[in-house]
Design a protein around this motif. Sequence first.
Motif, PDB file in Angstrom:
ATOM      1  N   UNK A  16       0.860  -1.181   0.000  1.00  0.00           N
ATOM      2  CA  UNK A  16       0.000   0.000   0.000  1.00  0.00           C
ATOM      3  C   UNK A  16       0.896   1.230   0.000  1.00  0.00           C
ATOM      4  N   UNK A  17       0.828   1.997  -1.098  1.00  0.00           N
ATOM      5  CA  UNK A  17       1.634   3.210  -1.240  1.00  0.00           C
ATOM      6  C   UNK A  17       0.769   4.397  -0.859  1.00  0.00           C
ATOM      7  N   UNK A  18       1.049   4.998   0.295  1.00  0.00           N
ATOM      8  CA  UNK A  18       0.264   6.103   0.843  1.00  0.00           C
ATOM      9  C   UNK A  18       0.793   7.436   0.320  1.00  0.00           C
ATOM     10  N   UNK A  19      -0.123   8.284  -0.117  1.00  0.00           N
ATOM     11  CA  UNK A  19       0.231   9.617  -0.603  1.00  0.00           C
ATOM     12  C   UNK A  19      -0.614  10.618   0.172  1.00  0.00           C
ATOM     13  N   UNK A  20       0.029  11.492   0.942  1.00  0.00           N
ATOM     14  CA  UNK A  20      -0.718  12.437   1.782  1.00  0.00           C
ATOM     15  C   UNK A  20      -1.265  13.588   0.952  1.00  0.00           C
ATOM     16  N   UNK A  21      -2.039  14.419   1.603  1.00  0.00           N
ATOM     17  CA  UNK A  21      -2.696  15.511   0.906  1.00  0.00           C
ATOM     18  C   UNK A  21      -2.159  16.867   1.299  1.00  0.00           C
ATOM     19  N   UNK A  73       6.221  11.040   0.943  1.00  0.00           N
ATOM     20  CA  UNK A  73       6.114  12.373   1.556  1.00  0.00           C
ATOM     21  C   UNK A  73       6.631  13.419   0.574  1.00  0.00           C
ATOM     22  N   UNK A  74       5.752  14.325   0.157  1.00  0.00           N
ATOM     23  CA  UNK A  74       6.113  15.352  -0.828  1.00  0.00           C
ATOM     24  C   UNK A  74       5.884  16.764  -0.295  1.00  0.00           C
ATOM     25  N   UNK A  75       5.643  16.911   1.022  1.00  0.00           N
ATOM     26  CA  UNK A  75       5.284  18.222   1.563  1.00  0.00           C
ATOM     27  C   UNK A  75       6.392  19.250   1.395  1.00  0.00           C
ATOM     28  N   UNK A  76       7.655  18.822   1.350  1.00  0.00           N
ATOM     29  CA  UNK A  76       8.748  19.789   1.189  1.00  0.00           C
ATOM     30  C   UNK A  76       8.781  20.407  -0.203  1.00  0.00           C
ATOM     31  N   UNK A  77       8.001  19.850  -1.132  1.00  0.00           N
ATOM     32  CA  UNK A  77       7.921  20.454  -2.462  1.00  0.00           C
ATOM     33  C   UNK A  77       7.089  21.735  -2.452  1.00  0.00           C
ATOM     34  N   UNK A  78       6.185  21.873  -1.485  1.00  0.00           N
ATOM     35  CA  UNK A  78       5.306  23.041  -1.451  1.00  0.00           C
ATOM     36  C   UNK A  78       5.421  23.850  -0.174  1.00  0.00           C
ATOM     37  N   UNK A  79       6.171  23.384   0.795  1.00  0.00           N
ATOM     38  CA  UNK A  79       6.333  24.144   2.033  1.00  0.00           C
ATOM     39  C   UNK A  79       7.784  24.082   2.457  1.00  0.00           C
ATOM     40  N   UNK A 634      -1.690  -1.319  -4.004  1.00  0.00           N
ATOM     41  CA  UNK A 634      -2.771  -0.348  -3.852  1.00  0.00           C
ATOM     42  C   UNK A 634      -2.127   1.013  -3.609  1.00  0.00           C
ATOM     43  N   UNK A 635      -2.386   1.958  -4.511  1.00  0.00           N
ATOM     44  CA  UNK A 635      -1.916   3.318  -4.275  1.00  0.00           C
ATOM     45  C   UNK A 635      -3.058   4.078  -3.631  1.00  0.00           C
ATOM     46  N   UNK A 636      -2.784   4.580  -2.437  1.00  0.00           N
ATOM     47  CA  UNK A 636      -3.812   5.129  -1.555  1.00  0.00           C
ATOM     48  C   UNK A 636      -3.560   6.618  -1.375  1.00  0.00           C
ATOM     49  N   UNK A 637      -4.434   7.455  -1.954  1.00  0.00           N
ATOM     50  CA  UNK A 637      -4.206   8.893  -1.951  1.00  0.00           C
ATOM     51  C   UNK A 637      -5.310   9.653  -1.252  1.00  0.00           C
ATOM     52  N   UNK A 638      -4.917  10.586  -0.388  1.00  0.00           N
ATOM     53  CA  UNK A 638      -5.867  11.443   0.325  1.00  0.00           C
ATOM     54  C   UNK A 638      -5.803  12.850  -0.233  1.00  0.00           C
ATOM     55  N   UNK A 639      -6.966  13.456  -0.497  1.00  0.00           N
ATOM     56  CA  UNK A 639      -7.055  14.849  -0.908  1.00  0.00           C
ATOM     57  C   UNK A 639      -6.221  15.096  -2.162  1.00  0.00           C
TER      58      UNK A 639
END
Length: 787
Positions: A16-21, A73-79, A634-639
């Motif tokens: 399960x590949x989790x992608x945050x929002x 985790x990709x949050x450092x791309x926008x913050x 399963x790629x699991x994406x929120x927001x």
Amino acid sequence: MAPAPQVPQSSGAALELLVHGVGGTTPQEMLGDPRTTRITGDTTAAVYRRTEDVAAEQHPERHREGPVAEAYCWSNLTSGNGSRALWLLLLPFMVVNLAHWMRPTARGRTAAVRLYGAVVRLLALSLTVLLTAAACEVALDLVAWQCAGVAECSGRRSWLGFLATEQGGWWSQPGRRLAVASVVPTALVGLLWYLSNRTWSAYESQRPLTLDDPGGDDGTPPVRSGAPVVHPALGRPGFWYGRRLVARLRAAHTAAGFLTVAAAVGGAAARHDRAGTGPVPAVLGGLFEAALVLCALVVVAVVCRRGRSERRLDNRLDRAVISFLPPAALLLLVAGVVFAAWSRPRWVSAGTLPGETAFRALTLGQGTLVVVLAAVALSLYRRTPEPRTILHGLGGPAVAMLACGLGGVMTGGVAQRVADWLDGPGTPGMGSGSAIQGPPVILSWQASVIPVLLLLLLVPVTWLVVRTARQARRLGPAIEAEYEPTRSDPVRTRRIARARATAALTDSAPRIIGLVSGATLLLGAGAFAGSWLSGEVPGLAMDGTSPAVESLAEAAQSTGSWMIGFGFILFVTWGRRAYRDVSARRTIGILWDVGTFWPRAAHPFAPPCYAERAVPDLSSRMSAWTGRTRGRLVISGHSQGSVLAAAAVWQLPDAARRRVALLTYGSPIERLYGRWFPAYFGPGPLDGLHRSVHCWRNLWRATDPIGGPVGIDERGGPEIDRGPLKDPLVYGRTPEHPLPEPILGHSDYQADPDFAVQRAALLERLGPVLPQQAGAEAQGSSGRSSG
């Protein structure tokens, strides 16, 4: 007869590949374990696992109760640090870039699609010119020309002593003052070029996976053997790699900025020489202006050229444009500076620089381009109407108009505040008592319409508040019937009803934006006409009318001037706080992350596109893992993570996609993207995604203001949408839940018991561990699911 295709074999491993929002989170929070290990990636974006699961593929028997979890985790791309709040100063560039992607769906209308893109790129170019012209207005006109030329103003500014006319120094001649002041707008243009070039290398230089040509440039999927290929526009090999276009537009916009400064510096000297009062031959000024016009025409031609080529990785560069256009414009700027610095002893700075004409021309040009864009968008929409498309296809023109309005407010606000600061106790433009004349009259008129616009907005905002309150009251009986509580709690019922009614406000946003955009266009036209007919600021233009009209005009002028100045400061402060405070970032994060999701196809100085890094990351990880392990994923994406997940699935080769299931929750993929970007997330592309991925499940809540159902017709197969999920899970206190359950809204979908059930169902549908012949529900060789 050909043998029946086989269901993809699996090694038994499941991932399960989790992608945050929006807002981001840490890998420890996503994985629910303080001990995590980075599997691949860097400090900007990476994939993490629990430390104990690093070698899980070698022991699949240890994970039979559920899949191995990975967190992207990709949050450092926008913050990041507070300095990134400066990107908010580029908001008009980001908004006009959004308008490029908002065109209606088009089939067989290649010429209209190209015209739409060309008009948006011209609007983007006008915003670059507007920003540079505003910098010239502040540095050249207000400071060097007006304040330094008046003893009353320069005497209060000791740092202007070497430029002041009363000092009589070498730099005191008007042309030399302009030459010195031109350093400020020139540095601004150079900074924009540097940021665009650096952010491309840091964010958007990741090459995506190579696929076959999946479609034409008009968004129509190609036809093979009578059936459309399931890759829409976002599945094209070059969609997330627009190196050639960005480089070409960067060169053109940089050149346009330099030419704007050159016109402000050298144009003033040329006009003085044509008056026949100086020692410099007028023919030199004529040649200089002719060179400016010629170079400007080249810039416009470069911008209007065909845009992106998405059918392949576009690694080619227009070497001639990139290598010669910006240096040629810079050379003209240097020539203009030298030309203006030529000694003209009788030249005296009086009044203002002729910037009034430039700002009026920009205002008129932007309004005309928006009207043309609206005509093209309506033509495209009428050819292929889709009911869910916002504003009948006018979303792009409406957003483009807002970009122009934002640009005008931000640039006018800076000019107004600088003029007030330089003039001390006086009011620029109001005649007696003012040391300087202030900025162009049209900027004062534009500021004056801001209070009028806000008053007009009170009516729809009040209506929305009243409608939401009424809807919340109507929802009360239905909520109690849904939960069937043993004892009714009016306070609890009102809270749940209010959460659902407030979440529904998102669907009213298009009407508000359409109203604001239309009002901005009409009020902008009124400001243009008022400044052109009167030639004076509103406070003076209304002299001689009734006292009430005079008072209203002066109040609107002063209030609007202070509002745009205060709003500009508040905007920067709020933006800086948003990058430091997680809660503040989540408030505006969805708008910012939507804007920077799309590649820079219209404006090269817009904030960088994080998806050009994130989508190749996710596609590469999924393709590599399924190819190496032959396992189920399963790629699991929120927001916003669900949008990244969908874009990454579109980029996968067919062999990898057959082993992938898509789980989305709190997803704006249809509610936001499908309505605002119909050419890329409309019914056709989403139906193609449904048929191309092995299986898909989407979870949503009625209390979620962002996520919603996908709304695809499953044609009798397994449903995609699962919802609305109960929120809160329990109405009141129970023996199983002795404490009150929170109303979750957009967050914490994993807390719902149905989440684990749906994830397990997706894994089960991905195929058996051992090979067997496909039955009636087997997946075909194209990778489509029977459901």
